[in-house]
Design a protein around this motif. Structure first.
Motif, PDB file in Angstrom:
ATOM      1  N   GLY A 127      -7.130  26.985 -11.680  1.00 41.35           N
ATOM      2  CA  GLY A 127      -7.910  25.928 -12.200  1.00 41.35           C
ATOM      3  C   GLY A 127      -7.147  24.582 -12.453  1.00 41.35           C
ATOM      4  N   ALA A 128      -6.158  24.425 -13.058  1.00 38.14           N
ATOM      5  CA  ALA A 128      -5.516  23.371 -13.176  1.00 38.14           C
ATOM      6  C   ALA A 128      -5.230  22.700 -11.641  1.00 38.14           C
ATOM      7  CB  ALA A 128      -4.140  23.450 -13.925  1.00 38.14           C
ATOM      8  N   ALA A 129      -4.858  23.281 -10.823  1.00 38.57           N
ATOM      9  CA  ALA A 129      -4.627  22.650  -9.618  1.00 38.57           C
ATOM     10  C   ALA A 129      -5.793  22.136  -8.910  1.00 38.57           C
ATOM     11  CB  ALA A 129      -3.930  23.672  -8.603  1.00 38.57           C
ATOM     12  N   GLY A 130      -6.890  23.098  -9.243  1.00 39.95           N
ATOM     13  CA  GLY A 130      -8.278  22.837  -8.532  1.00 39.95           C
ATOM     14  C   GLY A 130      -8.768  21.566  -9.203  1.00 39.95           C
ATOM     15  N   TRP A 131      -8.530  21.405 -10.497  1.00 41.71           N
ATOM     16  CA  TRP A 131      -9.333  20.079 -10.964  1.00 41.71           C
ATOM     17  C   TRP A 131      -8.137  18.916 -10.737  1.00 41.71           C
ATOM     18  CZ3 TRP A 131     -12.220  18.923 -15.994  1.00 41.71           C
ATOM     19  CH2 TRP A 131     -13.350  19.510 -15.961  1.00 41.71           C
ATOM     20  N   GLY A 132      -6.810  19.277 -10.704  1.00 39.03           N
ATOM     21  CA  GLY A 132      -6.147  18.049 -10.103  1.00 39.03           C
ATOM     22  C   GLY A 132      -6.641  17.598  -8.787  1.00 39.03           C
ATOM     23  N   TYR A 133      -6.694  18.518  -7.932  1.00 34.65           N
ATOM     24  CA  TYR A 133      -7.230  18.208  -6.635  1.00 34.65           C
ATOM     25  C   TYR A 133      -8.638  17.482  -6.740  1.00 34.65           C
ATOM     26  CZ  TYR A 133      -8.709  19.368  -1.749  1.00 34.65           C
ATOM     27  OH  TYR A 133      -9.215  19.048  -0.235  1.00 34.65           O
ATOM     28  N   ALA A 136       6.349  23.704 -25.740  1.00 33.11           N
ATOM     29  CA  ALA A 136       7.389  23.210 -24.591  1.00 33.11           C
ATOM     30  C   ALA A 136       6.904  23.922 -23.466  1.00 33.11           C
ATOM     31  CB  ALA A 136       8.786  23.894 -25.185  1.00 33.11           C
ATOM     32  N   TYR A 137       6.364  25.241 -23.716  1.00 28.73           N
ATOM     33  CA  TYR A 137       5.567  25.899 -22.470  1.00 28.73           C
ATOM     34  C   TYR A 137       4.787  25.270 -21.454  1.00 28.73           C
ATOM     35  CZ  TYR A 137       5.084  30.670 -19.968  1.00 28.73           C
ATOM     36  OH  TYR A 137       5.004  31.579 -19.092  1.00 28.73           O
ATOM     37  N   ASN A 138       3.851  24.211 -22.122  1.00 30.00           N
ATOM     38  CA  ASN A 138       3.011  23.245 -21.646  1.00 30.00           C
ATOM     39  C   ASN A 138       3.586  22.371 -20.474  1.00 30.00           C
ATOM     40  OD1 ASN A 138       1.027  24.656 -22.936  1.00 30.00           O
ATOM     41  ND2 ASN A 138       0.968  22.868 -24.337  1.00 30.00           N
ATOM     42  N   VAL A 139       5.164  22.337 -20.432  1.00 27.67           N
ATOM     43  CA  VAL A 139       5.697  21.474 -19.340  1.00 27.67           C
ATOM     44  C   VAL A 139       5.309  21.977 -18.158  1.00 27.67           C
ATOM     45  CG1 VAL A 139       7.499  20.438 -18.659  1.00 27.67           C
ATOM     46  CG2 VAL A 139       7.176  20.533 -20.944  1.00 27.67           C
ATOM     47  N   LEU A 140       5.356  23.136 -17.876  1.00 25.96           N
ATOM     48  CA  LEU A 140       4.902  24.005 -16.836  1.00 25.96           C
ATOM     49  C   LEU A 140       3.530  23.538 -16.208  1.00 25.96           C
ATOM     50  CD1 LEU A 140       6.106  27.589 -17.251  1.00 25.96           C
ATOM     51  CD2 LEU A 140       7.030  26.070 -16.093  1.00 25.96           C
ATOM     52  N   LEU A 141       2.743  23.092 -16.884  1.00 16.19           N
ATOM     53  CA  LEU A 141       1.303  22.918 -16.588  1.00 16.19           C
ATOM     54  C   LEU A 141       1.223  21.694 -15.783  1.00 16.19           C
ATOM     55  CD1 LEU A 141      -0.772  23.751 -19.809  1.00 16.19           C
ATOM     56  CD2 LEU A 141      -0.768  24.948 -17.873  1.00 16.19           C
ATOM     57  N   PHE A 142       2.216  20.773 -15.905  1.00 13.98           N
ATOM     58  CA  PHE A 142       2.307  19.661 -14.834  1.00 13.98           C
ATOM     59  C   PHE A 142       2.361  19.821 -13.565  1.00 13.98           C
ATOM     60  CE2 PHE A 142       3.216  17.509 -19.178  1.00 13.98           C
ATOM     61  CZ  PHE A 142       2.316  16.730 -19.162  1.00 13.98           C
ATOM     62  N   VAL A 143       2.947  21.204 -13.287  1.00 13.61           N
ATOM     63  CA  VAL A 143       3.406  21.298 -11.960  1.00 13.61           C
ATOM     64  C   VAL A 143       2.126  21.470 -10.988  1.00 13.61           C
ATOM     65  CG1 VAL A 143       4.631  23.009 -10.468  1.00 13.61           C
ATOM     66  CG2 VAL A 143       5.752  22.095 -12.629  1.00 13.61           C
ATOM     67  N   PRO A 144       1.348  22.623 -11.460  1.00 14.59           N
ATOM     68  CA  PRO A 144       0.152  22.894 -10.578  1.00 14.59           C
ATOM     69  C   PRO A 144      -0.940  21.686 -10.700  1.00 14.59           C
ATOM     70  CG  PRO A 144      -0.116  24.149 -12.927  1.00 14.59           C
ATOM     71  CD  PRO A 144       1.360  23.553 -12.684  1.00 14.59           C
ATOM     72  N   MET A 145      -0.928  20.799 -11.814  1.00 13.84           N
ATOM     73  CA  MET A 145      -1.620  19.649 -11.545  1.00 13.84           C
ATOM     74  C   MET A 145      -1.544  18.880 -10.611  1.00 13.84           C
ATOM     75  SD  MET A 145      -2.063  19.025 -15.733  1.00 13.84           S
ATOM     76  CE  MET A 145      -2.982  19.880 -17.006  1.00 13.84           C
ATOM     77  N   LEU A 146      -0.103  18.570 -10.377  1.00 21.74           N
ATOM     78  CA  LEU A 146       0.800  17.623  -9.484  1.00 21.74           C
ATOM     79  C   LEU A 146       0.432  18.279  -7.801  1.00 21.74           C
ATOM     80  CD1 LEU A 146       3.776  16.208 -11.099  1.00 21.74           C
ATOM     81  CD2 LEU A 146       1.807  15.029 -10.399  1.00 21.74           C
ATOM     82  N   LEU A 147       0.641  19.455  -7.926  1.00 21.76           N
ATOM     83  CA  LEU A 147       0.618  20.255  -6.723  1.00 21.76           C
ATOM     84  C   LEU A 147      -0.751  20.157  -6.152  1.00 21.76           C
ATOM     85  CD1 LEU A 147       3.069  23.168  -6.954  1.00 21.76           C
ATOM     86  CD2 LEU A 147       3.308  20.825  -6.204  1.00 21.76           C
ATOM     87  N   GLY A 148      -1.740  20.118  -7.250  1.00 20.66           N
ATOM     88  CA  GLY A 148      -3.209  20.127  -6.851  1.00 20.66           C
ATOM     89  C   GLY A 148      -3.525  18.730  -5.943  1.00 20.66           C
ATOM     90  N   MET A 149      -2.860  17.703  -6.605  1.00 24.02           N
ATOM     91  CA  MET A 149      -2.998  16.271  -6.000  1.00 24.02           C
ATOM     92  C   MET A 149      -2.462  16.254  -4.631  1.00 24.02           C
ATOM     93  SD  MET A 149      -3.371  13.669  -9.191  1.00 24.02           S
ATOM     94  CE  MET A 149      -1.938  14.328 -10.202  1.00 24.02           C
TER      95      MET A 149
END
Length: 492
Positions: free
Chosen positions: A52-58, A269-282
């Motif tokens: 979903g994070a990647a999808g919304w990043g997209y 600190a675990y939320n740092v991982l969330l930036f990865v699918p967001m960026l990859l979605g873009m």
């Protein structure tokens, strides 16, 4: 999948039927800091985050950052609220939010009503996980397993897993999941920019040059997710996540309150991982353009299957699948517990712990089946499903949190506010008026909910619970409730 089920069985080995419903639903209240950390991280990092994070990043870009904002703020709120709820439940032998509400207002039927209502708003979240895992299984099989069969596989594996292993098994599997998630996302964060763009410099230069709308609110297109929506959604979700039934299940599984405080410090600190699918979605915007609607959930995995060998696709797919299994298991577990404890327990012959546990396990299967049917009948994007769940669950905030710190809040006030809040949020969401003038519909409904609850409470000044403060109010462990020398029934 076999290893996941095996871990669930291993987690409960030698325990048999010990502890009944409490052992199955809250791990016998004996999970230490590490297990609580991975369990609660497992609930927050789901297939919604992976897909979903990647999808919304997209689709939109910047608006998806609300996920990082609300989770981090929610953990700060949880630092205070978590120990308070843990102590209240432990003191009175409670195993969930419906138990707490029934005890706070002295009305078992109210716990049953809240259980039904919470189930309605949790089903979209289970649907979200079934959808996410189905997408993963179908994609990593390169289409050999159809999406419909993949949905069924997600339901079958998770339902069997949670019925057997309960909360303790979910905590064990979370350890495996976290290792895989951290490893695979760390790899993808390096691999994708290097493979497709010659590094982050080129990748970010292309976004700035060609996709500027994705870098600012309200994001790409006419999304409606501007600054007001971002702020209101972050606030609403940060408050709601601490009373989400699955979050509370994690709280109540802890051995002590200090484990919860430590988790509140480290979980952001675990939320740092969330930036990865967001960026990859873009990044997928440049590699696989043209994905629309629910297909945008495939943005990250289109990159994975397009460039990696099958074995690597399988490993990443397992990480994403476990990101569905763990939270879905906890959601189904919580629904089963709520019904077993607050609804079916009202049936005289289901009073015993063993019968409540069996009834709860039956409800798990039924709830999973309903979510599976919804997945086939009413598909939706993963983020939209998440938002609907949070907007509905937020309406329990005054009844639960305000009620546990302010004894003046009356039964009539809490129920009236809840009824109006749920009515408003349903009306706004299902008529397509979310957000309302840019503001999250759930926050608008919560404001109306709180206003009605306070108005009815003040209008019925004599409607005050006569029990002692310690029976009604919650306090931080080690901070006893102080009562005045006047009548407890009249204290505020």
């Amino acid at each position: 999948m076999v290893l996941t089920v095996a871990l669930g069985l291993l987690a409960v080995r030698g325990r048999g039927g010990q502890g009944g419903l409490a052992e199955w639903s809250v791990g016998g209240r004996s999970l230490g800091a590490v297990f609580i950390w991975v369990l609660m991280a497992g609930e927050s990092y789901t297939s919604f985050s992976y897909l979903g994070a990647a999808g919304w990043g997209y689709n939109f870009g910047a608006p998806v950052l609300y996920v990082v904002a609300y989770m981090s703020c929610g953990y700060a709120v949880g630092y205070v609220v978590g120990p308070m709820l843990w102590a209240y439940a432990r003191e009175h032998g409670l195993v969930g939010i419906t138990d707490m509400i029934a005890h706070r207002y002295g009305r078992p039927w109210l716990g049953a009503v809240v259980a039904v209502l919470a189930t309605v708003f949790l089903l979209p979240y289970i649907q979200l996980q079934i959808t996410g895992m189905g997408v993963v299984v179908s994609t990593i099989s390169y289409g050999s397993i159809s999406l419909n069969w993949a949905y069924f596989l997600a339901f079958a594996v998770t339902t069997g897993f949670v019925v057997v292993s309960g909360l303790r098994g979910s905590a064990w599997v979370s350890v495996l999941k976290d290792v895989l998630v951290i490893g695979t996302l760390g790899f993808l964060a390096i691999y994708v920019p290097l493979h497709y763009f010659d590094g982050y410099g080129d990748f970010l230069d292309r976004i700035v040059a060609e996709k500027q709308d994705w870098l600012t609110l309200p994001g790409a297109g006419d999304s409606g997710y501007g600054t007001a929506w971002f702020a209101s959604t972050s606030l609403l979700n940060a408050l709601t996540v601490v009373i989400f039934p699955t979050t509370v299940a994690g709280y109540l599984g802890a051995r002590n309150a200090d484990a919860l405080r430590r988790n509140a410090i480290w979980l952001p600190a675990y939320n740092v991982l969330l930036f990865v699918p967001m960026l990859l979605g873009m990044a997928a915007l440049f590699v696989v353009p043209g994905l629309t609607g629910a297909d945008s959930n495939l943005a990250l995995f289109k990159l994975v299957t397009d460039s990696l060998p099958a074995w690597a696709v399988g490993v990443i797919g397992v990480a994403a699948a476990l990101s569905s299994i763990v939270p879905m298991a906890v959601f189904m577990l919580v629904i089963g517990t709520m019904w077993g404890r607050s609804v079916l327990s009202l049936v005289p012959r289901l009073h015993s712990q063993s019968r409540q546990k069996a009834a709860s396990q039956t409800v798990v299967v039924i709830a999973g089946t309903l979510a599976l049917i919804l997945t086939y009948a009413a598909p939706n994007t993963l983020v939209r499903l998440s938002l609907i769940s949070y907007e509905g669950m937020a309406q329990l905030l005054p009844m639960l949190l305000l009620g546990l710190v302010w004894r003046r809040l009356s039964l009539a006030g809490a129920v009236s506010g809840l009824a109006v809040g749920v009515g408003v949020v349903c009306a706004l969401v299902f008529t397509g008026n979310d957000p309302v003038f840019g503001v999250n519909a759930g926050l608008v409904a919560l404001a109306v909910n709180l206003a009605v609850a306070l108005a009815v409470t003040w209008a019925r000044a004599a409607d005050v619970d006569g029990r002692a403060d310690a029976e009604v109010l919650a306090s931080d462990p080690g901070t006893p409730v102080v009562t005045s020398g006047t009548s407890r029934a009249g204290s505020a």
